[in-house]
Design an enzyme around this catalytic site. Structure first.
Site, PDB file in Angstrom:
ATOM      1  CB  SER A   7      11.567 -10.175  -7.815  1.00  0.00           C
ATOM      2  OG  SER A   7      12.973  -9.648  -8.326  1.00  0.00           O
ATOM      3  N   GLY A   8      13.574 -12.718  -8.135  1.00  0.00           N
ATOM      4  CA  GLY A   8      14.780 -13.264  -7.636  1.00  0.00           C
ATOM      5  C   GLY A   8      15.910 -11.930  -6.958  1.00  0.00           C
TER       6      GLY A   8
ATOM      7  CB  CYS B  76      -0.995  -0.056   1.197  1.00  0.00           C
ATOM      8  SG  CYS B  76      -1.886  -1.633   1.453  1.00  0.00           S
TER       9      CYS B  76
ATOM     10  CG  ASP C 200      -0.561  -8.748   6.177  1.00  0.00           C
ATOM     11  OD1 ASP C 200      -1.666  -8.202   6.161  1.00  0.00           O
ATOM     12  OD2 ASP C 200       0.458  -8.503   5.898  1.00  0.00           O
TER      13      ASP C 200
ATOM     14  CB  ILE D 163      11.117  -8.056 -20.514  1.00  0.00           C
ATOM     15  CG1 ILE D 163      10.967  -7.018 -21.311  1.00  0.00           C
ATOM     16  CG2 ILE D 163      12.608  -8.053 -19.769  1.00  0.00           C
ATOM     17  CD1 ILE D 163      10.764  -5.779 -20.360  1.00  0.00           C
TER      18      ILE D 163
END
Length: 641
Positions: free
Chosen positions: A368-369, A2, A99, A289
Site C-alpha cells: 500500500s502507498g 498474525c 523471521d 476499485i
C-alpha cells in the site's frame, strides 16, 4: 502477519487465552498455537493465530519456544537476512528460515537493545522462563497494534481490542473521553482507548512485567527525535536520495514466500510503488476499485481507473478491477465490528473489499502507498495551511465579504455535489485561526463550539482535555519548519490513529497482510531530512517525492490532480443510508443515553439535506459510533458509566 494474545498471572489464564486467540482467528487462518509456563505464583499463557507468509513449514509455527524463551509475534522483519547473517556469524544455529526465529535470537543476544535494530512492522510478547518476565513490544511507527489491560499484578494482551472485550466477559467500561475524541477526529487517537481499563502500547516502546507484579516501561524510538535529527541533517546541507531509499524499501517489502500484489489507485503513491515492485517482480498483480457510475458522478470523483490502467499497461502489471455497489447497510455493522473502535473513514470499506478480492484470488500480501502524504506533505490540508498564512494578510473587510459570499453557496443540488464549494467552505473555516488551531481544524470534524453543542453538557471538561491533548502533541517539538511540524503531527497522530489502524483491521478481516513501504524507518528518516520548502513547492505538494518518481513514472501520472482513496459518501447518505440516519438521530442509543444531543444532530441532517453544508462525513461517523456503542453495551453486561 498474525494474531497474538496472552495472559500473565491472570485468573483462568488458559481459558481466557483460548478465548482471546479464538477471537483473532481471522488474522491467522493457517494455524493456531498455545504455550504455558509457571510465572511467579501464577502462569503465563501465550496464544497465536498464524497467517503463513515466510517459512511456510512447521519451523515457523508459533508460539516459538527455544532455549528458555517463548515468543508470540505478529509482523514482518525486512532486514531479517542481515540480522540472520550477523547472528549466524556469532554462532547461532537456526532451525528454519522464518523471521520469527530471527526476532527470538536477536532478543536472546541483545534484549531490548535489539528493538531499534528491527526494521519492519511488529508487535510481540516474549517470555523468559529463567526470570519469569514477560515483555511486550511494538514497532517504531505503530504499524502493528497491541492492546493490553492490567489488573493487580496480572496482565492480558491481544492484537485486537475486541479480543480483550470478549475475554473479560463484557465487563469493560466505555471511555466517554475516547468517544469525544473520536467525534473530533473521526477516529480514536493512539493515546486513548475506547474502553477505560485497556490501553494501546505506544509505538516505539516496550513494557516488562515481573513475577512480583512490578512493571517497567521504555521507549526505544521517538519520531520527534528523528525529526530533530532530520532538521540538523538538512541544515548541514545533506540531501537524501529519496528515490533510492524508496526503491530499496519497496524491494525489501517484497520479501515473501507467497505471492505479493499491490493496491493501485492510479495516484502517485500507489503507482510509484507498483512501478518499482514490477521492476523486481515482473508481471506482479495489482488491484484497483471503482464505484457505480451514478455514485461517482454525484460525488464528482476523479476517474482513477483510467490512470490505473495506464500504469498497469506501461509496467506489465496484471490489473484486477473491482467495481462495487456495496450493500452498505450490511457492511456498516460488519466493518464496525472489525475496526475495534469507532473509526469513521469509509476508506476502510475499500481496503476490506480489495483485500477480500485479492484473497479470493490466492493473494495473501499487498503493498500500500499509505504514509507518503503524511511524511511528504501531500494532503490538501498541508497546502491549505500554508495558503492560510497568505490569506491572513488580506484586509479583514475583504476576508469577511468573501466568507459571507461562500457561506451562501450550496455544496450540492439534487443531481450533483460541488467539490470546489466544499473545499472553499472548509478552507474559510480555519484560515483565520492561529497555527495549531488551524491545523487541527483543517482535518478534524468540529470546532470547539460545535463539539460542545453536540455532546452532553457534562462533557465540556472532556472536550477541553481532548483539544489540549492535540495542542500538546503538536507543539511537542522544536522544529522551525511549519511544513515539517505538520508532517510530524500527522506521523504521530493521524498515521497510527487512523490510517494504519483501519488498514490493519480491514485487511486482517480478510485474512490479508498489507505492507506499507513508505512507513519505513529509513524512509521516515529521509523524509524529515527534507526541508518543508522542498516538500511543498508553489502549489505542488509532495514535490520531492514527485521529483523522485519522474525517473520511473510518466509525468501525467506524477502530476495528475490528487485523487481520494474514499467512497461516494454523499450518494450513500442521500440514498442507501438516509432512513438509518433518521433512525439514529431520532431514537439512537447515543441520543437516548444523553451522550449526543438530538437537536444538534437534527440541524446537521437538515443543513446537509438542503445542500448548504456537507455533513456526510460527520453523519457517517455518527452511524459508525452508534453501531460500535450498541455492540459495546448490548446484552453483555458492559457498563456505560
Amino acid at each position: 502477519m498474525c494474531g497474538i494474545a496472552g495472559t500473565y498471572r491472570w485468573p483462568d489464564g488458559k481459558v481466557v487465552t483460548d478465548r482471546l486467540t479464538d477471537t483473532l482467528a481471522h488474522r491467522g487462518p493457517d494455524g493456531a498455537g498455545r504455550y504455558n509456563h509457571p510465572a511467579g505464583d501464577g502462569e503465563v499463557h501465550l496464544g497465536h493465530r498464524r497467517l503463513a507468509i515466510i517459512d511456510l513449514s512447521g519451523t515457523g509455527a508459533q508460539p516459538m519456544v527455544s532455549g528458555g524463551l517463548a515468543l508470540t509475534y505478529n509482523g514482518e522483519l525486512y532486514n531479517a537476512p542481515e540480522l540472520r547473517a550477523e547472528l549466524a556469524a556469532a554462532g547461532v544455529r537456526f532451525r528454519g528460515t522464518s523471521d520469527t526465529e530471527v526476532v527470538l535470537e536477536s532478543w536472546r543476544r541483545w534484549g531490548t537493545d535489539c528493538l531499534p535494530r528491527l526494521r519492519g512492522m511488529f508487535a510481540f510478547g516474549i517470555f523468559d522462563e529463567r526470570t519469569g518476565e514477560l515483555v511486550l513490544a511494538r514497532d517504531q511507527l505503530g504499524i502493528k497494534p497491541l492492546f493490553l489491560l492490567r489488573r493487580g499484578g496480572g496482565l492480558v494482551f491481544a492484537s485486537e481490542l475486541k479480543a480483550l472485550a470478549a475475554a473479560t466477559g463484557g465487563l469493560l467500561e466505555v471511555d466517554h473521553a475516547a468517544l469525544v475524541a473520536s467525534l473530533l477526529y473521526y477516529w480514536v487517537p493512539d493515546s486513548r482507548c475506547a474502553f477505560r481499563e485497556a490501553e494501546k502500547l505506544p509505538p516505539g516502546s516496550w513494557l516488562r512485567i515481573r513475577p512480583d507484579g512490578r512493571v517497567e516501561r521504555g521507549r526505544f524510538w521517538q519520531l520527534k527525535d528523528v525529526a530533530a535529527e532530520g532538521r540538523e541533517r538538512a541544515r548541514s546541507g545533506e540531501r537524501p536520495d529519496v528515490a533510492a531509499i524508496v526503491e530499496e524499501s519497496t524491494r525489501r517489502h517484497l520479501l515473501s514466500d507467497v505471492p505479493v500484489a499491490t493496491f493501485l489507485s492510479g495516484g502517485l503513491d500507489s503507482s510509484y510503488l507498483t512501478a518499482l515492485a514490477a521492476r523486481h517482480q515482473p508481471g506482479i498483480s495489482a488491484y484497483t476499485i471503482g464505484f457505480r457510475a451514478e455514485d461517482a458522478k454525484f460525488e464528482a470523483m476523479p476517474d482513477d481507473l483510467r490512470y490505473a490502467r495506464r500504469v498497469a499497461e506501461r509496467f506489465g502489471v496484471d490489473l484486477h478491477e473491482i467495481e462495487i455497489a456495496p450493500n452498505v447497510l450490511d457492511l456498516l455493522p460488519r466493518m464496525t465490528y472489525h475496526l475495534d473502535e469507532p473509526i469513521g473513514d469509509p476508506a476502510a470499506i475499500n481496503t476490506f473489499l480489495i483485500c477480500s478480492a485479492a484473497r479470493e484470488a490466492g493473494v495473501k500480501v499487498m503493498l500500500s502507498g499509505m504514509g507518503a502524504d503524511e511524511l511528504f506533505a501531500g494532503y490538501r490540508k498541508h497546502l491549505a495551511n500554508l495558503l492560510a498564512l497568505r490569506y491572513q494578510r488580506v484586509p479583514r473587510p475583504l476576508r469577511h465579504g468573501l466568507s459571507r459570499a461562500v457561506d451562501r453557496l450550496p455544496v450540492a443540488t439534487s443531481r450533483r455535489g460541488y467539490r470546489s464549494v466544499r473545499f472553499a467552505k472548509r478552507f474559510l473555516s480555519f484560515a483565520d485561526l492561529p497555527e495549531e488551531t488551524a491545523f487541527r481544524r483543517s482535518y478534524t470534524m468540529y470546532d470547539q463550539d460545535e463539539l460542545l453543542a453536540l455532546v452532553d453538557p457534562d462533557l465540556a471538561g472532556t472536550v477541553e482535555d481532548v483539544l489540549t491533548e492535540h495542542a500538546d502533541i503538536y507543539r511537542d517539538n522544536d522544529l522551525d519548519d511549519f511544513v515539517n511540524r505538520m508532517c510530524l503531527g500527522d506521523a504521530r497522530m493521524f498515521l497510527p490513529g487512523l490510517n494504519l489502524a483501519y488498514t490493519d483491521r480491514s485487511s486482517m478481516a480478510a485474512s490479508t497482510e498489507v505492507r506499507v513501504p513508505y512507513v519505513d524507518v529509513e524512509v521516515v528518516k529521509a523524509a524529515f531530512a527534507v526541508p518543508g520548502d522542498r516538500k511543498i513547492v508553489g502549489r505542488q505538494g509532495k514535490a520531492v517525492l514527485k521529483e523522485a518518481a519522474t525517473s520511473v513514472l510518466p509525468r501525467e501520472i506524477v502530476y495528475r490532480p490528487k485523487g481520494l482513496f474514499s467512497a461516494p459518501l454523499r450518494a450513500w447518505m442521500s440514498r442507501d443510508l438516509a432512513p438509518l440516519v433518521r433512525e439514529v438521530v431520532n431514537d439512537g442509543l447515543l441520543v437516548r443515553s444523553g451522550f449526543l444531543r438530538r437537536d444538534a444532530l437534527a440541524r446537521m441532517v437538515a443543513e446537509d439535506a438542503a445542500g448548504q453544508r456537507d455533513f456526510s462525513k460527520h453523519l457517517w461517523h455518527v452511524l459508525t459510533l452508534e453501531y460500535w456503542y450498541r455492540d459495546a453495551t448490548s446484552g453483555s453486561g458492559q457498563s456505560t458509566r
